[in-house]
Design an enzyme around this catalytic site. Sequence first.
Site, PDB file in Angstrom:
ATOM      1  CG  ASP A  56      42.558  85.252  34.868  1.00 49.42           C
ATOM      2  OD1 ASP A  56      41.380  85.229  35.271  1.00 49.42           O
ATOM      3  OD2 ASP A  56      42.877  85.076  33.681  1.00 49.42           O
ATOM      4  CG  ASP A 114      37.197  75.417  32.564  1.00 48.78           C
ATOM      5  OD1 ASP A 114      36.265  76.232  32.400  1.00 48.78           O
ATOM      6  OD2 ASP A 114      38.011  75.489  33.504  1.00 48.78           O
TER       7      ASP A 114
END
Length: 249
Positions: free
Chosen positions: A136, A10
């Site tokens: 998500d 990330d």
Amino acid sequence: MRLDLYPAIDLKDGQVVRLRQGRMDEATVYGVDPVRIAARWAEAGARWIHVVDLDGALRGRPQNAAAVRAIVEALRQRHPGVRVQLGGGLRTLEALEAALALGVSRAIIGTSALEGDVAARAVARFGPDRVAVSIDARGGFVAARGWVEVTRVRAVDLAVRMREVGVRTVVYTDIATDGMLTGPNFAELEMMGRTGLDVIASGGISSLEDIRRLTEIPGVAGAIIGRALYTGAVDLAEALSLCGETRDT
């Protein structure tokens, strides 16, 4: 069932970080050299690297293209069998095209899957193997725009819609478990696995036992693993062996 593991990188301001439940103010920095970290996971035997442009997810357009390009080029030179999938800020066909032009094997559509026909057009233009949709969820409902907004759309319903327009792969993240090392949301994953899509699970993996359980859920084709690798809770080589993954280096 074989499970592909995706070590996560990330990116925030060019650094490798991990968040807790998607909160930018709870970022832990694990490195300043994403290329070196990608090489580390490749050397352990990974077939895929999962890269997320966190700045891009928040701002709605890619922000870490230089770092992504460096990862792809380094892997191509030293570990040509390793592929990269990229998400974060990819909300338009133009952004997806630019991401694929960086050399990534798969680009992940985010919030745009909720709006208009971007997912259908992306599949038609790039093919179902080159694009995936990120779903998500918090409490079973889709969260959008960098996880800031929770909608009234059920994650499973969105997955079915995506399948109907030709999407083949979804990345399902349970926000409540993401970065928490508390185990995945197996119940939600079982429901997602019944949609007929290839589901890549993300969020909460804390042990080899979690990974073993994921291999038993029909429809779950992959798993993204982040904090558990960076903290040493899971050894990637052992996890790959458990999943039956091997790669010639």
